[in-house]
Design an enzyme around this catalytic site. Structure first.
Site, PDB file in Angstrom:
ATOM      1  N   ASN A 275       9.822  -1.701  -2.972  1.00 54.30           N
ATOM      2  CA  ASN A 275      10.743  -0.992  -2.066  1.00 54.30           C
ATOM      3  C   ASN A 275      12.121  -0.740  -2.695  1.00 54.30           C
ATOM      4  O   ASN A 275      12.395  -1.166  -3.812  1.00 54.30           O
ATOM      5  CB  ASN A 275      10.866  -1.746  -0.737  1.00 54.30           C
ATOM      6  N   CYS A 338       4.583   6.181   2.568  1.00 50.79           N
ATOM      7  CA  CYS A 338       5.057   4.827   2.306  1.00 50.79           C
ATOM      8  C   CYS A 338       5.476   4.286   3.669  1.00 50.79           C
ATOM      9  O   CYS A 338       4.662   4.280   4.590  1.00 50.79           O
ATOM     10  CB  CYS A 338       6.183   4.829   1.294  1.00 50.79           C
ATOM     11  N   GLY A 341       8.414   7.625   4.326  1.00 49.75           N
ATOM     12  CA  GLY A 341       7.925   8.841   3.687  1.00 49.75           C
ATOM     13  C   GLY A 341       9.016   9.685   3.067  1.00 49.75           C
ATOM     14  O   GLY A 341       8.860  10.898   2.936  1.00 49.75           O
TER      15      GLY A 341
END
Lengths: 644, 556
Positions: A275, A338, A341
């Site tokens: 992340n 994800c 996005g």
């Protein structure tokens, strides 16, 4: 202007990062938009201009003998060291710059005051230079299966998406609305790339709000419609770019990932890109490594390894490769998401597009790609790049990683790209500098609300006009291996440290002669000669052959910076005990401070040090002769720091 | 024992050959005294692979049912697999390869049998001799002379028969100095600066021993080298501590009190086994693409290969700073003076001297500083990175030199007349060659073995115009200046051309190289057919291209 407590400071010293001997004395000016340093007695071209919006941090260091050091750390990885004689001046500059470099409102950003002296029509022209509609029609859209759905024209369904979105024709409005309600921030699946040849698509979205068991019929229909819009395929991939653990953790918050049982004919896949927080820390470590002062080879490589940066780049590249292979080789459509996005999804979609479509390996193609996958799809530039003072936790080098992936590809395929790394670096600077309006704000809607297009200029036309600087002379578009899908190796040794980006301002680190510049010149000369030849033939002038040849040989000589070749490097090797050959020479060197410009033929680029060489007596500190040995061996001529 | 007696099975049919990035091939395998030959006898276009047995570093055999697989790992880092039907044939082939790839006797080696039709053995061997070098180098004539005291190799077995010495030092003094230096390698001239006349000398360590012996003649010799100038530098390629320790085993260093005009600087360089192990580790890391980036970086770091590149380039840079910028002479030595000493002295010349950056100049440099100077090639290059044999005196110092030269070329892509291809060729030839150039450990051994009479010279063959062309740098633009390489870790890179030579990575680079050539060739075509010479040796300082164009237009 009200933030400037000290507009001008004299007798400021600008210290070179690599060598304290290369110091320049001059005057520091603070303006509303720039910090300017004018070297004393030097010409204009030695001035240093730093945009406030490029400043990442301002740091005061402990006072030294010569004054009060002030560090300006920039978002383009430049670190500028000033030494200011008076503490109060230093403090005033520090306070002013701290405020100036941390704008609170968009209106304070440089792009709103930047006025390049062009009229309204030209400004509008700069915005019209790129047209996403044209880009979609280049892909072959709209067609009988895909069309633009006007549902988000007012940004009501999803305020971070663009107004114009491509969805399958078969999808009805209630399905879109239903699907968007089942996705984080309403980012429902929509088209990012369409492959004309086999109708496979790359679609993107945010994560579904599936929690542990929730499902949404409309969302399932949406995916089904996307799969069916690729008539040849019997299934589609759903790629979650997060590590599985992160995705599972999201389920507890009512988010999560697609359950293969609920969706017909999907193959679900995790990819495991970390992340934004992990990436931010990783880049921070990388920057620390790049800034080490003459590290040993081991320190550098260990630091590079510990930063994990190249591992992350590899994982993004692998994700892009997986998707591009699915599209090009299997002819299967892919939905990528994800969490929200707009970060990993943008990275992966755009890397896959570069691999898939040679158009994105051209100058204009890369611009369009960034405009499409990043700007229009709501990558939060202002948050991620820290344009305004705000949440430090929102800052992350997501777009840096995309640019670096492109760079790594350029290193592997030197003939496949129309542009060179200068282009990538220029884009990088403009993303952070707020010089142009393109990357301001976090979404298309925000930019519209701020009337960016009326108030600021677009960078793309500006870059296009400088395109000669950005051309790769080795580009061979007609070569078959450069046409279709690029298949990069993802072997670990293919991922390299991007020196030009992270050490851009450490001139002594870079090759002293540029192969590409040289080739570019050669190519231009060839073209010129062709034109000349045509001219000669036209005039039918009887020209002596030898004369022509002479001139051509001279044309060959390149605008090389040979003076740079004559710059000895620092061969100290990080040893603390440095000695100077002759004391007298050292003093004179300190007097002349910023290199011996009178000696050099080209003062502009000259890096030439005055006639002093520093050596270390040992390759490293531990190697030095132990002092007891020195006592035992009085004739030892080891030169420690005390004897220097 | 005749070589052919090692061959129990000379021919095997139906062998499958696997190479990286090529489809498997079936064909016939053939072992001769010096070669492994594979040919796929397919119709008209038959493809052949010929490998010098000496190029084979290690072989591994594996039985699969009734057939066997042999993995061949070459010294040029290529790895091949052969699937051989029949276990007995497989074992026979393997044992022949093992025996014939590690021949000890020089005269049995292939260069003594290599007789191509286009070369004759009668021509001169080598590019130059000490005497010729001296004759061509006018700046030496005043203060230096050629001494032939070593003509029977009795003073120093590893030196050539002739060496260049200060005029004012007679041969008797040299003999005494030689006795005071390890292996008799007394200080000799390596290079005389083309502008300021300062010199780079090289030698082995002085044998001061624990009792701090001294040698008046050695001191006088070095005094004569600096010839009244105030200062010279001794670059000792060991750490100060190591130099101290060397005294315990009879070695030592030049102490300040006896060599008062010389200032000693210690730079630590790894040698011998350590460097060989670095190569082994690096090649191992490169040949396993499966692991993660982290493991790759730690393996790269752990191999320390780039650290050796870093030290070699920094010390060479230091030598050049002494000579070029500060105008002092330098003596370089480590212990034996046959490895790192040559590495540093030759790199310093490459950085310093434009003449050594041409193809001919570079090969002459290698001949002078490595072949004639007595680098023990046979010992150092007996095995490369794959061998399982116990290490004896192997050490890839020459490969390290080529890597450093490559780093210089990366940083100054226009400054060298030769291209990476030449470095790669040399990296291959030094381990296994058709030519005699890298045979033996010294000139004395080469004389005894009759190398000059019975083998061909690699350097001469490389300089034949049709051959040389493929080793030229299309962008060559000579510069008179020293080319100071950056030695920051960020500036040094893995030599992908060598270490990743057999991966897909290399193929794209090949494409780029071809494109560079085609851009340059296109320019030549435009510039006129008269300019057939591919080297771009016109350096125009006074006119910028633009001004010149203007002149032409006014003529029009």
């Amino acid at each position: 202007m009200e933030h400037i407590r000290m507009p001008k400071v004299e007798h400021v010293r600008l210290v070179d990062r690599s060598s304290s001997r290369r110091t320049q004395v001059g005057t520091l000016y603070l303006t509303a938009t720039h910090t300017i340093f004018v070297g004393k007695g030097s010409e204009d071209r030695n001035d240093l201009w730093v945009l406030h919006s490029l400043v990442c941090n301002v740091v005061k260091h402990k006072a030294s003998q010569s004054g009060y050091p002030l560090l300006i750390i920039c978002k383009n990885f430049q670190v500028i060291r000033f030494i200011i004689p008076q503490e109060s001046d230093c403090h005033d500059v520090y306070i002013s710059l701290s405020r100036l470099s941390r704008p609170e409102k968009y209106e304070e950003l440089y792009c709103f005051s930047f006025n390049p002296n062009v009229d309204k029509a030209e400004r509008e022209h700069s915005w019209d230079f790129l047209d996403l509609k044209a880009e979609y029609s280049r892909m072959g859209l709209p067609n009988k299966l895909w069309h633009v759905n006007p549902i988000n024209r007012e940004y009501r369904v999803c305020d971070t998406y663009p107004a114009d979105l491509f969805v399958p024709k078969s999808v009805t409005l209630p399905v879109i609305v239903g699907s968007s309600k089942f996705r984080s921030r309403g980012r429902f699946p929509t088209l990012s790339y369409y492959c004309k040849e086999n109708h496979a698509t790359i679609c993107r979205s945010s994560q579904p709000l599936s929690g542990f068991s929730a499902r949404c019929l409309e969302d399932e229909q949406m995916l089904q419609a996307i799969m069916k819009s690729n008539p040849g395929s019997r299934f589609m991939y759903v790629v979650d770019t997060r590590p599985k653990l992160n995705a599972m953790a999201n389920r507890a918050a009512g988010k999560g990932y697609e359950n293969e049982d609920n969706y017909c004919n999907i193959k679900f896949q995790f990819i495991g890109i970390e992340n934004i927080h992990v990436m931010r820390n990783s880049q921070q470590k990388l920057i620390e490594v790049s800034a080490l002062h003459s590290p040993s080879m081991g320190e550098f490589l260990t630091g590079l390894e510990n930063s994990d940066w190249l591992r992350h780049i590899k994982s993004i590249m692998e994700a892009g490769l997986f998707i591009s292979k699915a599209v090009a080789e299997e002819g299967v459509s892919v939905l990528v998401h994800c969490s929200d996005g707009w970060d990993r999804t943008a990275q992966v979609c755009s890397v896959a597009s570069v691999l898939l479509d040679p158009y994105y390996r051209t100058l204009k193609g890369l611009m369009v790609l960034i405009e499409k996958d990043w700007v229009s799809f709501g990558h939060m530039f202002s948050h991620r790049c820290g344009h305004l003072i705000g949440e430090a936790k929102e800052v992350s080098p997501v777009i840096d990683q995309f640019l670096e992936c492109v760079w790594q590809l350029m290193e592997q395929f030197p003939c496949a790209f129309e542009y060179n790394e200068k282009f990538l670096i220029s884009i990088h600077i403009h993303i952070y500098s707020c010089h142009y309006g393109n990357f301001i704000c976090n979404s298309q809607k925000e930019r519209k609300d701020l009337c960016i297009k009326e108030k600021a200029h677009s960078v793309w036309l500006h870059l296009w006009e400088k395109k000669l600087d950005f051309m790769n002379p080795l580009f061979k578009p007609d070569q078959s291996q450069n046409q279709g899908l690029l298949r990069p190796s993802t072997a670990p040794y293919c991922f390299k440290y991007w020196r030009r980006l992270y050490n851009r301002f450490d001139r002594e680190l870079h090759p002293r002669q540029s192969e590409l510049d040289c080739l570019m010149t050669v190519k231009e000369e060839t073209q010129k000669l062709e034109e000349e030849l045509a001219l000669y033939e036209g005039v039918k002038l009887n020209f002596s052959k030898s004369g022509v040849l002479d001139s051509k040989q001279a044309l060959w000589s390149l605008p090389l910076d040979t003076s740079l070749a004559n710059t000895p490097q620092d061969y100290i090797g990080g040893a603390p005990n440095v000695f100077t050959l002759q004391q007298g020479e050292r003093e004179s060197a300190e007097l002349c401070l910023f290199g011996d410009q009178t000696k050099s033929s080209d003062a502009d680029n000259s890096d030439q040090e005055s006639g002093v060489a520093d050596f270390s007596s040992h390759s490293s500190g531990e190697e030095s002769l132990p002092s007891e040995d020195s006592v035992k061996d009085p004739d030892s001529d080891e030169t420690g720091p005390n004897r220097a | 024992m005749e070589l052919s007696e090692h061959i129990k099975t000379a021919n095997v049919e139906d062998v499958t050959l696997r190479r990286p990035f090529h489809p498997a091939l079936r064909g016939t395998l053939c072992v001769t005294s010096h070669h492994l030959l594979f040919s796929d006898r397919k119709d008209e276009a038959s493809w052949q692979l010929l490998i010098l047995l000496k190029n084979i570093d290690a072989i591994e055999k594996r039985a699969v049912g009734s057939s066997g697989t042999i993995t061949i790992k070459c010294k040029d880092l290529l790895v091949l697999q052969l699937e051989i039907p029949g276990m007995e044939e497989c074992l026979n082939i393997a044992s022949s390869i093992e025996a014939l790839s590690s021949l000890e006797s020089v005269t049995e080696m292939y260069p003594f049998f290599y007789r191509p039709s286009h070369l004759t053995l009668n021509g001169p061997w080598g590019l130059s001799s000490t005497e010729q070098y001296y004759k061509q180098t006018e700046r030496l004539w005043d203060r230096w002379r050629v001494s032939t005291l070593n003509s029977d190799y009795s003073v120093c077995p590893s030196y050539p028969s002739a060496v260049i010495m200060p005029r004012e030092v007679d041969d008797d003094k040299l003999i005494r100095s030689a006795r005071f230096r390890q292996g008799g390698r007394f200080p000799v001239l390596s290079y005389c600066h083309h502008r300021n006349g300062m010199v780079i000398m090289r030698s082995s360590q002085p044998l001061t021993g624990a009792n701090k012996k001294r040698c008046k003649e050695d001191e006088l010799l070095l005094q004569a080298v600096i010839d009244g100038s105030e200062l010279g530098y001794i670059i000792d390629l060991r750490s100060a501590q190591q130099a101290q320790q060397a005294r315990m085993t009879g070695g030592g260093f030049e102490s300040k009190s006896f060599y008062s005009h010389w200032k000693r600087i210690h730079r630590h360089h790894e040698r011998g086994k350590v460097v060989q192990e670095s190569l082994i580790k690096l090649v191992e890391a490169c040949s396993d693409p499966s692991h993660s980036v982290d493991r790759w970086l730690s393996k790269l770091e752990n191999s320390k290969w780039l650290s050796h590149v870093h030290s070699a380039l920094s010390t060479a840079g230091l030598v050049v700073e002494c000579v070029e910028r500060d105008g002092h002479s330098v003596l370089v030595h480590g212990s034996e003076g046959t490895d790192n000493t040559l590495l540093v002295s030759s790199l310093a010349q490459l950085i310093l001297d434009p003449a050594s950056r041409t193809v001919t100049g570079f090969l002459c440099l290698l001949e002078r500083e490595w072949i004639q100077a007595g680098h023990p090639f046979q010992q150092r290059c007996a095995h490369s990175a794959y061998s399982h044999a116990r290490l004896k005196q192997e050490c890839p110092i020459f490969l390290l030199l080529l890597d450093c030269v490559w780093q210089v070329w990366r940083q100054f892509p226009l400054a060298l007349e030769f291209s990476e291809a030449l470095l790669l060729r040399l990296a291959q030839e030094v381990y296994a060659s058709n030519y005699g150039t890298f045979l033996c450990n010294s000139e004395q051994e080469r004389c005894a073995a009759g190398v000059k009479e019975n083998t061909h010279c690699l350097f001469q063959s490389l300089l034949r115009p049709d051959i040389e062309e493929q080793y030229l740098n299309p962008l060559y633009e000579p510069t008179d200046l020293a080319i100071w390489p950056s030695v920051h870790p960020q500036s040094l890179q893995l030599w992908t051309g060598l270490f990743l030579r057999w991966t897909e990575y290399a193929q794209n680079m090949e494409e780029a190289r071809e494109e560079v050539w085609s851009i340059v060739k296109e320019h030549h075509e435009q510039a006129g057919p008269d300019r057939t010479n591919n080297t771009l040796s016109t350096h125009c300082d006074t006119l910028t291209p633009f001004e010149n164009l203007m002149d032409e237009l006014t003529i029009l």
